[in-house]
Design a protein around this motif. Structure first.
Motif, PDB file in Angstrom:
ATOM      1  N   TRP A 145       0.803  -1.206   0.000  1.00 29.30           N
ATOM      2  CA  TRP A 145       0.000   0.000   0.000  1.00 29.30           C
ATOM      3  C   TRP A 145       0.846   1.270   0.000  1.00 29.30           C
ATOM      4  O   TRP A 145       1.975   1.275   0.471  1.00 29.30           O
ATOM      5  CB  TRP A 145      -0.898   0.040   1.249  1.00 29.30           C
ATOM      6  CG  TRP A 145      -1.558  -1.252   1.562  1.00 29.30           C
ATOM      7  CD1 TRP A 145      -1.180  -2.150   2.506  1.00 29.30           C
ATOM      8  CD2 TRP A 145      -2.704  -1.799   0.927  1.00 29.30           C
ATOM      9  NE1 TRP A 145      -2.021  -3.227   2.506  1.00 29.30           N
ATOM     10  CE2 TRP A 145      -2.971  -3.045   1.532  1.00 29.30           C
ATOM     11  CE3 TRP A 145      -3.541  -1.368  -0.105  1.00 29.30           C
ATOM     12  CZ2 TRP A 145      -4.032  -3.853   1.167  1.00 29.30           C
ATOM     13  CZ3 TRP A 145      -4.599  -2.159  -0.480  1.00 29.30           C
ATOM     14  CH2 TRP A 145      -4.847  -3.390   0.140  1.00 29.30           C
ATOM     15  N   GLN A 146       0.241   2.330  -0.490  1.00 26.49           N
ATOM     16  CA  GLN A 146       0.695   3.690  -0.238  1.00 26.49           C
ATOM     17  C   GLN A 146      -0.475   4.372   0.449  1.00 26.49           C
ATOM     18  O   GLN A 146      -1.580   4.433  -0.110  1.00 26.49           O
ATOM     19  CB  GLN A 146       1.037   4.404  -1.536  1.00 26.49           C
ATOM     20  CG  GLN A 146       1.410   5.865  -1.374  1.00 26.49           C
ATOM     21  CD  GLN A 146       1.863   6.467  -2.691  1.00 26.49           C
ATOM     22  OE1 GLN A 146       2.643   5.882  -3.433  1.00 26.49           O
ATOM     23  NE2 GLN A 146       1.353   7.652  -2.991  1.00 26.49           N
ATOM     24  N   VAL A 147      -0.281   4.848   1.665  1.00 29.25           N
ATOM     25  CA  VAL A 147      -1.403   5.314   2.469  1.00 29.25           C
ATOM     26  C   VAL A 147      -1.360   6.829   2.628  1.00 29.25           C
ATOM     27  O   VAL A 147      -0.324   7.404   2.982  1.00 29.25           O
ATOM     28  CB  VAL A 147      -1.405   4.635   3.862  1.00 29.25           C
ATOM     29  CG1 VAL A 147      -2.533   5.200   4.733  1.00 29.25           C
ATOM     30  CG2 VAL A 147      -1.562   3.121   3.713  1.00 29.25           C
ATOM     31  N   TYR A 148      -2.508   7.434   2.351  1.00 27.52           N
ATOM     32  CA  TYR A 148      -2.696   8.867   2.577  1.00 27.52           C
ATOM     33  C   TYR A 148      -3.520   9.013   3.858  1.00 27.52           C
ATOM     34  O   TYR A 148      -4.622   8.457   3.966  1.00 27.52           O
ATOM     35  CB  TYR A 148      -3.438   9.515   1.410  1.00 27.52           C
ATOM     36  CG  TYR A 148      -2.713   9.397   0.089  1.00 27.52           C
ATOM     37  CD1 TYR A 148      -1.909  10.420  -0.393  1.00 27.52           C
ATOM     38  CD2 TYR A 148      -2.842   8.243  -0.688  1.00 27.52           C
ATOM     39  CE1 TYR A 148      -1.245  10.314  -1.610  1.00 27.52           C
ATOM     40  CE2 TYR A 148      -2.186   8.119  -1.903  1.00 27.52           C
ATOM     41  CZ  TYR A 148      -1.390   9.155  -2.360  1.00 27.52           C
ATOM     42  OH  TYR A 148      -0.735   9.038  -3.562  1.00 27.52           O
ATOM     43  N   LEU A 149      -2.991   9.743   4.824  1.00 30.67           N
ATOM     44  CA  LEU A 149      -3.675   9.940   6.098  1.00 30.67           C
ATOM     45  C   LEU A 149      -4.451  11.257   6.049  1.00 30.67           C
ATOM     46  O   LEU A 149      -3.862  12.332   5.966  1.00 30.67           O
ATOM     47  CB  LEU A 149      -2.664   9.966   7.245  1.00 30.67           C
ATOM     48  CG  LEU A 149      -3.246  10.218   8.644  1.00 30.67           C
ATOM     49  CD1 LEU A 149      -4.208   9.110   9.048  1.00 30.67           C
ATOM     50  CD2 LEU A 149      -2.117  10.346   9.670  1.00 30.67           C
ATOM     51  N   TYR A 150      -5.780  11.135   6.059  1.00 34.68           N
ATOM     52  CA  TYR A 150      -6.647  12.315   6.047  1.00 34.68           C
ATOM     53  C   TYR A 150      -7.325  12.464   7.401  1.00 34.68           C
ATOM     54  O   TYR A 150      -7.724  11.475   8.037  1.00 34.68           O
ATOM     55  CB  TYR A 150      -7.731  12.187   4.966  1.00 34.68           C
ATOM     56  CG  TYR A 150      -7.183  12.253   3.556  1.00 34.68           C
ATOM     57  CD1 TYR A 150      -6.945  13.477   2.941  1.00 34.68           C
ATOM     58  CD2 TYR A 150      -6.919  11.089   2.848  1.00 34.68           C
ATOM     59  CE1 TYR A 150      -6.451  13.542   1.646  1.00 34.68           C
ATOM     60  CE2 TYR A 150      -6.423  11.142   1.560  1.00 34.68           C
ATOM     61  CZ  TYR A 150      -6.184  12.365   0.956  1.00 34.68           C
ATOM     62  OH  TYR A 150      -5.694  12.428  -0.314  1.00 34.68           O
ATOM     63  N   GLU A 151      -7.475  13.710   7.839  1.00 31.87           N
ATOM     64  CA  GLU A 151      -8.154  14.007   9.092  1.00 31.87           C
ATOM     65  C   GLU A 151      -9.424  14.799   8.792  1.00 31.87           C
ATOM     66  O   GLU A 151      -9.460  15.614   7.857  1.00 31.87           O
ATOM     67  CB  GLU A 151      -7.251  14.839  10.013  1.00 31.87           C
ATOM     68  CG  GLU A 151      -7.867  15.114  11.377  1.00 31.87           C
ATOM     69  CD  GLU A 151      -6.954  15.971  12.241  1.00 31.87           C
ATOM     70  OE1 GLU A 151      -7.035  15.873  13.478  1.00 31.87           O
ATOM     71  OE2 GLU A 151      -6.168  16.762  11.672  1.00 31.87           O
ATOM     72  N   VAL A 152     -10.469  14.523   9.583  1.00 31.82           N
ATOM     73  CA  VAL A 152     -11.693  15.305   9.435  1.00 31.82           C
ATOM     74  C   VAL A 152     -11.406  16.753   9.827  1.00 31.82           C
ATOM     75  O   VAL A 152     -10.805  17.012  10.868  1.00 31.82           O
ATOM     76  CB  VAL A 152     -12.811  14.733  10.328  1.00 31.82           C
ATOM     77  CG1 VAL A 152     -14.061  15.595  10.230  1.00 31.82           C
ATOM     78  CG2 VAL A 152     -13.131  13.313   9.922  1.00 31.82           C
ATOM     79  N   LYS A 153     -11.829  17.670   8.992  1.00 32.34           N
ATOM     80  CA  LYS A 153     -11.565  19.092   9.272  1.00 32.34           C
ATOM     81  C   LYS A 153     -12.326  19.547  10.499  1.00 32.34           C
ATOM     82  O   LYS A 153     -13.466  19.138  10.715  1.00 32.34           O
ATOM     83  CB  LYS A 153     -11.978  19.933   8.064  1.00 32.34           C
ATOM     84  CG  LYS A 153     -11.057  19.766   6.871  1.00 32.34           C
ATOM     85  CD  LYS A 153     -11.544  20.571   5.691  1.00 32.34           C
ATOM     86  CE  LYS A 153     -11.617  22.059   6.018  1.00 32.34           C
ATOM     87  NZ  LYS A 153     -12.063  22.834   4.843  1.00 32.34           N
TER      88      LYS A 153
END
Length: 571
Positions: free
Chosen positions: A563-571
């Motif tokens: 995998w290549q993982v993008y870590l997104y956070e809820v604004k």
């Protein structure tokens, strides 16, 4: 018998053959390929989490598994009395799975050999021993799901015990076999249908002999009681205490299954000639060739005897194939009147068909006089099993340096170093442990995150509360509105309670080499936050995360990970 004679016996040769078959897994270890669909993406994480959180035997009505779906009811999952649990308690998930691989196939080989030598090929000739050993090995290498325990490969032991009780007084080991089988098999997949098959055997015996074999009745009763004991939490939670309403009540197999009589016939033909992948998918060619060869070469008396043996079996297999092929359409007609048919899949009678086809093959071998032809058919069945065992073939490819990019190794798929880095990054920024926040995954199975210690709002589960499905749906409602396929997939089934994107379709495993970007992800971040969600672990890049109510924190790479993982956070 001298030691040298025993060592060169057909059974020992078969055991050595099984060892050679298992060597790729044992040599590769973490670099092994493990079947992903309905296995590594769901089944392996369940016993791991139950044992890790000391919940295997916790049957309290309020017991939940915190890392799954904000606390999945413990009694929605497999029994803690399963022999799978001690293996996962003592070993890492990978080595527990590989222990299953070795033990289940060994048990399968020995069970088929014992059944054949006791009831189908009992004569003392060397060729009968070789045939039994060869068929035992051919049975042991079939493509199966080892995580289901002995649900398939252990069936010869059940048949052996029942036939022993049918024939005479039996032995204490026969009763022990009927006690042990429920402890290492899956009731909802195979156990209920093994009991039903045993009941049919009892009725057949009564019809033939015009009397009741009471020991056989007692054996069937013991088998049933043991399944009730082992699966007590499931029965209690759903039928008595009614701890939760299962999401399976909204199943609509009529929308998911084949439509029209042509599609039904095609599905029935596949069930008859190939079987079903959960219950071992393999071409029934050896048995069909055996039927032709035996009817062509046997004497008139032998043909009549063979027809008496085969006709009931083939009629039964044909009826099962038609029933399974048309099952979604049949259920669609009556599911509103009989809601229970939505929740319990009666088409799983196909779990009995691998053993029945081997019995067909054995009946044919007994009528063949040509020794070479008999061994050729056994060898053909062995080769079929090997050729259709995709897990074994994938590991052979890895061994010879020809690994397939879409079939990652266990270590690459679970990617412990990559996900440890993600956890550490979150902890450094917030000081929080995984239990203090919730994540969901896009483009990768939530089981990967669960195996790495994350607490996920999404999951792949065969049984979970219906209200949770309704609570989760708003998160992906925008994407479901874009795709009729995904909308039907979730609303009419929903076992994969996943984050979905119409641009990805049903591609729930987006590897790093794909470099996929989702241009418009219609995600309800407010609903996600309300459920306790904080982060989205995405295997795809979001072109406009702000429109999804998310912001990119960091991108994670690991050359050893799938995998290549993008870590997104809820604004």
């Amino acid at each position: 018998m001298p030691f040298s004679s025993r060592f060169s016996s057909p059974l020992v040769v078969a055991l050595l053959g099984l060892l050679l078959f298992l060597l790729p897994w044992l040599v590769l270890g973490p670099q092994s390929y493990i079947t992903i669909d309905d296995n590594l993406d769901t089944e392996i994480s369940i016993p791991y989490l139950l044992t890790r959180h000391h919940l295997a035997l916790d049957y309290r009505s309020d017991a939940v598994v915190p890392p799954i779906m904000n606390g999945l009811p413990r009694n929605a999952l497999r029994s803690g009395l399963s022999l799978t649990m001690p293996l996962f308690a003592a070993l890492s998930p990978l080595w527990a799975y590989l222990a299953h691989e070795v033990l289940v196939r060994l048990i399968g080989l020995l069970g088929m050999y014992a059944l054949l030598r006791r009831h189908f090929l009992p004569d003392a000739t060397a060729q009968s021993r070789w045939l039994a050993a060869g068929l035992g090995l051919a049975w042991a290498v079939l493509p199966i799901y080892p995580i289901y325990g002995v649900s398939v490969l252990g069936q010869p032991w059940v048949l052996l015990a029942l036939l022993n009780l049918r024939r005479g007084p039996g032995h204490w080991t026969d009763w022990l076999l009927l006690i042990l089988f429920p402890l290492w098999s899956m009731f909802v997949l195979a156990g209920a249908f093994v009991v039903a098959g045993a009941f049919v055997l009892l009725l057949w015996d009564v019809w033939q002999k015009r009397r009741v074999a009471w020991r056989l009745v007692a054996g069937l009763a013991l088998l049933t009681i043991m399944f009730l004991v082992v699966e007590y939490p499931l029965f209690y939670s759903l039928l008595i205490a009614k701890q939760f309403v299962p999401h399976r009540l909204e199943f609509d197999l009529g929308q998911l299954g084949p439509h029209g009589w042509k599609a039904g016939l095609k599905s029935a033909a596949l069930y008859f000639f190939m079987g079903q992948y959960h219950a071992s998918l393999f071409f029934r060619g050896a048995a069909l060739l055996g039927i032709g060869a035996a009817l062509f070469t046997a004497s008139a008396a032998a043909r009549r005897s063979l027809r008496r043996e085969l006709v009931p079996l083939l009629i039964g297999l044909g009826c099962l194939a038609v029933f399974c092929g048309f099952y979604p359409q049949l259920v669609a007609v009556v599911q509103n009147q009989v809601p229970a048919l939505r929740t319990f899949n009666l088409s799983r009678f196909h779990f009995l068909t691998p053993l029945l086809w081997f019995v067909v093959l054995v009946f044919c071998l007994r009528r063949l006089l040509n020794a070479r032809l008999r061994m050729a058919l056994v060898t053909f069945q062995l080769l079929i099993g090997l050729a259709m065992n995709t897990e074994w073939l994938a590991n052979l490819c890895i061994l010879v340096g020809r690994a397939r990019t879409n079939e990652p190794s266990y270590k690459a798929f679970v990617a412990p170093a990559l996900f440890a880095e993600i956890q550490n990054s979150i902890q450094q920024q917030t000081g929080e442990e995984p239990a203090q926040y919730r994540v969901a995954c896009l483009g990768l199975p939530p089981s990967v995150a669960q195996l790495n210690g994350f607490y996920t709002l999404d999951s792949y589960q065969n049984n979970y509360p219906l209200p949770y499905k309704h609570q989760f749906r708003p998160l992906i409602a925008g994407e479901l509105a874009k795709s009729a396929v995904l909308r039907t997939y979730f609303d009419a089934w929903g076992n994969r309670c996943y984050l979905m994107a119409a641009e990805l379709g049903k591609n729930f495993r987006v590897g790093a080499l794909s470099h996929r970007t989702v241009q418009d992800f219609a995600f309800d971040a407010a609903a996600f936050r309300q459920m306790g969600g904080r982060y989205v672990l995405s295997a795809v890049r979001l072109a406009t995360p702000v429109r999804s109510g998310l912001r990119l924190l960091r991108e994670f790479h690991d050359p050893m990970a799938y995998w290549q993982v993008y870590l997104y956070e809820v604004k």
